[in-house]
Scaffold this motif. Structure first.
Motif, short mmCIF file in Angstrom:
data_model
loop_
_atom_site.label_atom_id
_atom_site.label_comp_id
_atom_site.label_asym_id
_atom_site.label_seq_id
_atom_site.Cartn_x
_atom_site.Cartn_y
_atom_site.Cartn_z
N GLN A 46 35.92 11.78 26.30
CA GLN A 46 34.63 12.39 26.03
C GLN A 46 34.49 12.81 24.57
N GLN A 47 33.32 12.50 23.97
CA GLN A 47 33.05 12.89 22.59
C GLN A 47 31.57 13.28 22.44
N ILE A 48 31.31 14.18 21.49
CA ILE A 48 29.95 14.47 21.06
C ILE A 48 29.72 13.64 19.80
N VAL A 49 28.97 12.58 19.93
CA VAL A 49 28.76 11.67 18.80
C VAL A 49 27.80 12.29 17.78
N GLU A 94 33.73 8.08 29.40
CA GLU A 94 33.86 7.20 30.55
C GLU A 94 33.66 8.00 31.83
N GLY A 95 33.08 7.35 32.82
CA GLY A 95 32.91 7.99 34.12
C GLY A 95 31.72 8.94 34.13
N GLU A 96 31.89 10.02 34.88
CA GLU A 96 30.80 10.98 35.06
C GLU A 96 31.25 12.39 34.68
N LEU A 97 30.25 13.21 34.38
CA LEU A 97 30.46 14.62 34.11
C LEU A 97 29.95 15.42 35.30
N SER A 98 30.74 16.36 35.76
CA SER A 98 30.40 17.15 36.94
C SER A 98 29.17 18.01 36.70
N PRO A 99 28.46 18.41 37.77
CA PRO A 99 27.35 19.35 37.61
C PRO A 99 27.79 20.62 36.89
N GLY A 100 26.98 21.07 35.95
CA GLY A 100 27.26 22.29 35.22
C GLY A 100 28.25 22.15 34.08
N SER A 101 28.76 20.95 33.85
CA SER A 101 29.77 20.79 32.79
C SER A 101 29.15 20.62 31.41
N VAL A 102 27.87 20.30 31.33
CA VAL A 102 27.18 20.18 30.04
C VAL A 102 26.18 21.33 29.92
N ARG A 103 26.30 22.10 28.84
CA ARG A 103 25.41 23.27 28.65
C ARG A 103 24.87 23.27 27.22
N GLU A 146 19.56 33.56 30.09
CA GLU A 146 20.81 34.29 30.19
C GLU A 146 21.13 34.93 28.85
N ASN A 147 21.25 36.26 28.83
CA ASN A 147 21.62 36.99 27.61
C ASN A 147 20.72 36.67 26.43
N GLY A 148 19.41 36.62 26.69
CA GLY A 148 18.46 36.41 25.61
C GLY A 148 18.39 34.98 25.11
N ARG A 149 18.94 34.05 25.86
CA ARG A 149 18.88 32.65 25.46
C ARG A 149 18.47 31.78 26.65
N ALA A 150 17.96 30.61 26.34
CA ALA A 150 17.68 29.62 27.38
C ALA A 150 18.91 28.74 27.53
N VAL A 151 19.39 28.60 28.74
CA VAL A 151 20.57 27.79 29.02
C VAL A 151 20.14 26.55 29.79
N ILE A 152 20.36 25.40 29.20
CA ILE A 152 20.04 24.12 29.83
C ILE A 152 21.35 23.51 30.32
N TYR A 153 21.38 23.06 31.56
CA TYR A 153 22.62 22.49 32.08
C TYR A 153 22.30 21.39 33.08
N ASN A 154 23.29 20.53 33.34
CA ASN A 154 23.10 19.44 34.28
C ASN A 154 23.40 19.93 35.69
N ARG A 155 22.41 19.90 36.55
CA ARG A 155 22.59 20.32 37.93
C ARG A 155 23.09 19.17 38.80
N LEU A 156 23.03 17.94 38.27
CA LEU A 156 23.55 16.76 38.95
C LEU A 156 24.68 16.16 38.12
N ALA A 157 25.48 15.32 38.74
CA ALA A 157 26.47 14.57 37.98
C ALA A 157 25.74 13.59 37.06
N ILE A 158 26.22 13.49 35.83
CA ILE A 158 25.58 12.60 34.86
C ILE A 158 26.62 11.70 34.22
N SER A 159 26.15 10.63 33.65
CA SER A 159 27.04 9.72 32.95
C SER A 159 27.68 10.42 31.76
N ALA A 160 28.93 10.15 31.51
CA ALA A 160 29.63 10.74 30.37
C ALA A 160 29.14 10.15 29.05
#
Length: 369
Positions: A46-49, A94-103, A146-160
């Motif tokens: 996994q990488q953040i390009v 590669e593969g998938e990222l679990s729900p809630g793993s990307v924020r 949450e704590n004065g910020r908007a938190v965006i996250y994946n509620r479903l599994a998504i492609s890595a």
């Protein structure tokens, strides 16, 4: 109070289909239906390009590409001006990222009023978690606060491996009079974290450019004219003693009308300086009746004003000693007014306008038979 624009999940799913562009193979419908249950995450590669926040609209860049300076020049004082941002990201893996793993996290506010308090409304083109049914298989990303910020996250599994974007904005909650001229906002700083499992995380930040509001005040169309001449003191002018006048019947009184237009998006003050000169005798200024006041005063400066687009009227009262005028003569009185507009935030220069008027009087001659 935080106000966040919401839309129905069905409509927003259509928006997200455009905003979140998936570059890998989308999981099957069967796996999506079970996506909110724990799954194995394959994130060894996994990488953040790339990760960035940009301003789409709402302000113009007065600086350079390397050193931007985003400014909105306000043309009206109304609330509701919108600064639109976009968060862009590219992930590889590669593969998938679990729900809630990307924020992603975003500030809920960036604009402050004159008192230093936040005064903007946050809006985002994503549904809140509460608005999405638990069995939904279409809305991959949701947000919560949450704590004065908007938190965006994946509620479903998504492609890595994927490319996506999220649009959000900040709207002025108050009129421009409530924001200090050219004060720079907070930055729209976004954070991205990816949980790789086994206490491993990827982390990155992206700083969206701050913005400033350019406000101002201008004065135009000032003119002066004689309004009326009086032989006696009028009670509605106020107490003559307060102006140092004892024998009111000794004077002729002239009322001069001043007309002017102010266009403003910033608070301002007005000050007046009036001079009068006659060809004969005791001639002097008594006082001014400013726009909206009921009586005359010797106070020639207004308080702080927050009005715009109106044609205003003020009146100046002058007195002239009657005994100095010989019968059957014609005489002239010259009156000159200077109006100064001072922008309250002192970023802009004062505006000065001068206007003059002349009163000519001829006493009636007897009509001999």
């Amino acid at each position: 109070m935080i106000k966040i624009k919401k839309a129905c999940p069905r409509a927003l799913s259509m928006v997200l289909s455009v905003m979140l562009v998936i570059s890998a193979v989308i999981p099957s419908a069967t796996s999506r239906s079970q996506a909110e249950e724990p799954i194995v995450t394959h994130t060894a590669t996994q990488q953040i390009v790339s990760f960035a926040v940009r301003l789409n609209s709402g302000a113009a860049n007065k600086g350079t590409e390397d050193e931007p300076d985003y400014v909105w020049k306000a043309d009206k004082p109304d609330a509701g001006h919108e600064f639109k941002y976009q968060l862009d990201y590219v992930l590889s893996g590669e593969g998938e990222l679990s729900p809630g793993s990307v924020r992603f996290t975003l500030p809920l506010h960036i604009l402050r009023d004159r008192d230093g308090e936040y005064a903007d409304l946050f809006e985002i083109a994503l549904p809140s978690r509460e608005d999405v049914p638990s069995g939904d298989t279409e809305n991959e990303f949701v947000y919560k606060t949450e704590n004065g910020r908007a938190v965006i996250y994946n509620r479903l599994a998504i492609s890595a491996a994927q490319t996506g974007s999220v649009q959000f904005s900040y709207k002025t909650e108050k009129q421009t009079f409530d924001y200090r001229d050219m004060t720079v906002s907070d930055s729209a700083t976004a954070e991205l974290s990816i949980d790789k499992g086994e206490d491993e995380h990827l982390y990155n930040t992206a700083q969206g450019p701050p913005v400033a509001i350019d406000t101002g005040a201008s004065l135009s169309s000032a003119s002066k004219s004689l309004y009326y001449a009086y032989d006696t003191w009028q009670d509605y002018w106020g107490s003559p003693a307060s102006f140092g006048i004892e024998d009111t019947e000794d004077y002729l009184y002239l009322v001069w009308r001043i007309e002017y237009d102010v266009t403003a998006t910033q608070p301002y003050t007005l000050s007046f300086k009036d001079t009068v000169a006659g060809e004969y005798g005791d001639t002097s200024v008594v006082g001014i009746q400013m726009n909206g006041k009921d009586t005359y005063s010797d106070e020639w400066q207004s308080g702080v004003l927050s009005s715009t687009g109106e044609h205003a009227y003020s009146f100046v009262l002058t007195k002239h000693l009657k005994e100095t005028y010989e019968p059957y003569i014609t005489y002239r009185v010259n009156n000159r007014i200077r109006i100064r507009l001072h922008p309250n935030d002192e970023q802009d220069a004062d505006v000065n306008i001068v206007s003059s008027a002349v009163y000519t009087y001829s006493q009636p001659k007897p009509d001999y038979p």
